[in-house]
Write a protein that holds these residues in place. Sequence first.
Motif, mmCIF file in Angstrom:
data_model
loop_
_atom_site.group_PDB
_atom_site.id
_atom_site.type_symbol
_atom_site.label_atom_id
_atom_site.label_comp_id
_atom_site.label_asym_id
_atom_site.label_seq_id
_atom_site.Cartn_x
_atom_site.Cartn_y
_atom_site.Cartn_z
ATOM 1 N N ALA A 33 68.113 -67.664 30.209
ATOM 2 C CA ALA A 33 67.453 -68.964 30.022
ATOM 3 C C ALA A 33 67.468 -69.378 28.552
ATOM 4 C CB ALA A 33 66.024 -68.906 30.550
ATOM 5 N N SER A 34 67.347 -68.413 27.660
ATOM 6 C CA SER A 34 67.386 -68.728 26.225
ATOM 7 C C SER A 34 68.786 -69.126 25.772
ATOM 8 C CB SER A 34 66.890 -67.532 25.407
ATOM 9 O OG SER A 34 67.823 -66.469 25.443
ATOM 10 N N HIS A 35 69.792 -68.874 26.637
ATOM 11 C CA HIS A 35 71.172 -69.280 26.346
ATOM 12 C C HIS A 35 71.588 -70.485 27.185
ATOM 13 C CE1 HIS A 35 71.387 -65.496 24.184
ATOM 14 N NE2 HIS A 35 72.590 -65.820 23.739
ATOM 15 N N GLY A 36 70.600 -71.260 27.642
ATOM 16 C CA GLY A 36 70.901 -72.529 28.273
ATOM 17 C C GLY A 36 71.045 -72.520 29.780
ATOM 18 N N VAL A 268 83.619 -56.287 33.749
ATOM 19 C CA VAL A 268 82.373 -55.518 33.665
ATOM 20 C C VAL A 268 81.874 -55.587 32.228
ATOM 21 C CG1 VAL A 268 81.318 -53.239 33.885
ATOM 22 C CG2 VAL A 268 83.066 -53.956 35.536
ATOM 23 N N TYR A 269 80.623 -55.984 32.063
ATOM 24 C CA TYR A 269 80.051 -56.180 30.726
ATOM 25 C C TYR A 269 78.844 -55.267 30.530
ATOM 26 C CZ TYR A 269 82.807 -60.494 30.794
ATOM 27 O OH TYR A 269 83.828 -61.407 30.879
ATOM 28 N N ASP A 468 71.931 -50.828 17.203
ATOM 29 C CA ASP A 468 73.049 -51.581 16.640
ATOM 30 C C ASP A 468 73.681 -52.481 17.705
ATOM 31 O OD1 ASP A 468 72.732 -50.452 14.163
ATOM 32 O OD2 ASP A 468 74.365 -48.996 14.378
ATOM 33 N N ALA A 469 73.680 -52.020 18.956
ATOM 34 C CA ALA A 469 74.353 -52.751 20.034
ATOM 35 C C ALA A 469 73.751 -54.125 20.275
ATOM 36 C CB ALA A 469 74.316 -51.937 21.330
ATOM 37 N N VAL A 470 72.455 -54.287 19.993
ATOM 38 C CA VAL A 470 71.792 -55.567 20.290
ATOM 39 C C VAL A 470 71.633 -56.453 19.049
ATOM 40 C CG1 VAL A 470 70.596 -54.686 22.325
ATOM 41 C CG2 VAL A 470 69.485 -54.487 20.089
ATOM 42 N N THR A 471 72.263 -56.062 17.946
ATOM 43 C CA THR A 471 72.287 -56.955 16.787
ATOM 44 C C THR A 471 73.286 -58.079 17.051
ATOM 45 O OG1 THR A 471 74.015 -55.670 15.685
ATOM 46 C CG2 THR A 471 71.725 -55.056 15.221
ATOM 47 N N GLU A 477 75.515 -57.499 22.443
ATOM 48 C CA GLU A 477 75.347 -58.937 22.200
ATOM 49 C C GLU A 477 76.701 -59.650 22.302
ATOM 50 O OE1 GLU A 477 72.838 -62.231 21.578
ATOM 51 O OE2 GLU A 477 72.425 -60.127 22.086
ATOM 52 N N THR A 478 77.740 -59.023 21.789
ATOM 53 C CA THR A 478 79.085 -59.593 21.901
ATOM 54 C C THR A 478 79.505 -59.699 23.361
ATOM 55 O OG1 THR A 478 79.711 -58.681 19.745
ATOM 56 C CG2 THR A 478 81.494 -59.291 21.233
ATOM 57 N N ASN A 479 79.242 -58.639 24.125
ATOM 58 C CA ASN A 479 79.587 -58.648 25.545
ATOM 59 C C ASN A 479 78.794 -59.709 26.302
ATOM 60 O OD1 ASN A 479 81.378 -56.535 25.222
ATOM 61 N ND2 ASN A 479 79.899 -54.958 25.821
ATOM 62 N N PHE A 480 77.520 -59.843 25.961
ATOM 63 C CA PHE A 480 76.692 -60.845 26.631
ATOM 64 C C PHE A 480 77.219 -62.255 26.361
ATOM 65 C CE2 PHE A 480 73.154 -63.824 26.813
ATOM 66 C CZ PHE A 480 72.654 -63.570 28.078
ATOM 67 N N ASN A 481 77.560 -62.538 25.113
ATOM 68 C CA ASN A 481 78.079 -63.855 24.769
ATOM 69 C C ASN A 481 79.408 -64.127 25.463
ATOM 70 O OD1 ASN A 481 75.895 -64.504 23.108
ATOM 71 N ND2 ASN A 481 76.838 -63.577 21.303
ATOM 72 N N SER A 482 80.237 -63.096 25.581
ATOM 73 C CA SER A 482 81.504 -63.253 26.304
ATOM 74 C C SER A 482 81.253 -63.560 27.774
ATOM 75 C CB SER A 482 82.343 -61.980 26.182
ATOM 76 O OG SER A 482 82.730 -61.748 24.848
ATOM 77 N N PHE A 483 80.291 -62.854 28.365
ATOM 78 C CA PHE A 483 79.947 -63.116 29.760
ATOM 79 C C PHE A 483 79.471 -64.553 29.947
ATOM 80 C CE2 PHE A 483 76.232 -63.580 32.562
ATOM 81 C CZ PHE A 483 76.870 -63.501 33.795
ATOM 82 N N VAL A 484 78.576 -65.013 29.079
ATOM 83 C CA VAL A 484 78.048 -66.378 29.198
ATOM 84 C C VAL A 484 79.197 -67.388 29.146
ATOM 85 C CG1 VAL A 484 76.695 -68.155 28.006
ATOM 86 C CG2 VAL A 484 75.742 -65.865 28.340
ATOM 87 N N SER A 485 80.117 -67.169 28.223
ATOM 88 C CA SER A 485 81.265 -68.076 28.105
ATOM 89 C C SER A 485 82.146 -68.025 29.352
ATOM 90 C CB SER A 485 82.084 -67.700 26.865
ATOM 91 O OG SER A 485 83.232 -68.511 26.759
#
Length: 509
Positions: A33-36, A268-269, A468-471, A477-485
């Motif tokens: 939700a915080s990512h739209g 898979v993310y 470090d993974a959630v910075t 965080e990189t994987n999450f952003n890739s998934f959202v895209s």
Amino acid sequence: MERAKSRKPHAIMIPYPLQGHVIPSVHLAIKLASHGFTITFVNTESIHHQISTARHGDAGDIFSAARSSGQLDIRYTTMSDGFPLGFDRSLNHDQFFEGMLHVFSAHVDDLIAKISRRGDDPPVTCLIADTFYVWTSMICEKHKLVNVSFWTEPALVLNLYYHMDLLISNGHFKSLGNTLRNHACLILDRTCLDNREDVIDYVPGVKAIDPKDLMSFLQVSDIDTNTRSYRILSKAFKDVKRADFVLCNTVQELEPDSLSALQAKQPVYAIGPVFSTESVVPTSLWEESDCTEWLKDRPAGSVLYISFGSYAHVCKKEIAEIADGLLLSGASFIWVLRPDIVGSDVPDFLPTGFKDQAQGQGLVVQWCCQMEVISNPAVGGFLTHCGWNSILESVWCGLPLLCYPLLGDQLTNRKLVVDDWRIGINLCENQMITRDQVSANVKTLMVNGETSSELRNNVEKLKRHVKDAVTAVGSSETNFNSFVSEVRDRIETKLCNNVNGVKLNGLEF
């Protein structure tokens, strides 16, 4: 086309109705939700009732505080799981699982149809459901939704379930011999036909694993594979292979091999750990005790925290041995003992006089906010059933573990903790637990020595990986952003494929 591209993603989220699955789903909902994303979060009426009871009233919209503080578009609803509120799902888990297998999908189908008829804006475009559900692809195909499977356990466990066919064909699970023995007309050499007991070294992404470290559901004989649990697993892990995306509540650096093997099969993310240290969403199924005052002024690292999770049961004799072992160890402790830990019909399970004897040494509560307690500087170790949420939270807080797995993935999780990462030890080495073992291993974990120091050094290394993974530039965080895209692109594709006069979830294009 332009109209389709402007659509805001609207995901229905349905966690499996167990607390260990609901908690990461709640935090994933807030993050999306915080990512739209617009989120419609669905709890069963039973889970909502338990949360409400723990709060002494109707919990209402559990996301109300999160929504107002973050201006998030999260809608909350409840749905029947097919059983009355008074039905004991824990004591009758086989019957409950049967309902999850055959009945629950009809309620999900009705809910999506109802939302579509209501003409919600934006229209539903995505379903994010727990991997253990067996009907996800069917629902997504019917309603033309993007299919996202959310896996709340380690990637290793998903990888092993994913390759059940290899375990079967190699004789480590559901061996042919067990099937043949069920036919009375055949006389066979039993020693040649049982499930193999040698090391499993052929599963992609798994270096080697002993059969005793498989999930409990994969350690049954073929006689047991007609059970509801097996049928759910068999169907669920065929269905997950049809998902558009799989989200895993783990960290790439913790399980690179299993994740790489899965990622070779489908998107898979690894986006974990999916939790918050300051959650404002109520998820506890029991009333929480505040342990802050008791922990006050206790020496740093001196308290052992003990919890066996929200679902699994422990027999009365085991509770007694652990209780006596704690007293023998002399260690300070907080012990979470939910009211139904032995069974909802067994209210008195602690040894007579235990609480009096432990006064000053330990505190017994029915439930608490786990992250609040284990992040307290006074807490120095965690005796755990090896639930995945508890493991991730312990690593986050830098706590070594004393492992006592009970069922399901917990046996495999123990392998990661003790054998692979070396951040914990076993509570007992034998099948039968004794107070002397408990006392000795509590002392090994909590008293500074060579073993304790090594465990603490190892968990600090893992803690750095996880944090470090959630910075902003971390793997999760990189994987999450890739998934959202990627999911936005997939939604746009589905919308564009339906613009020529086709009705999508009640919306005419």
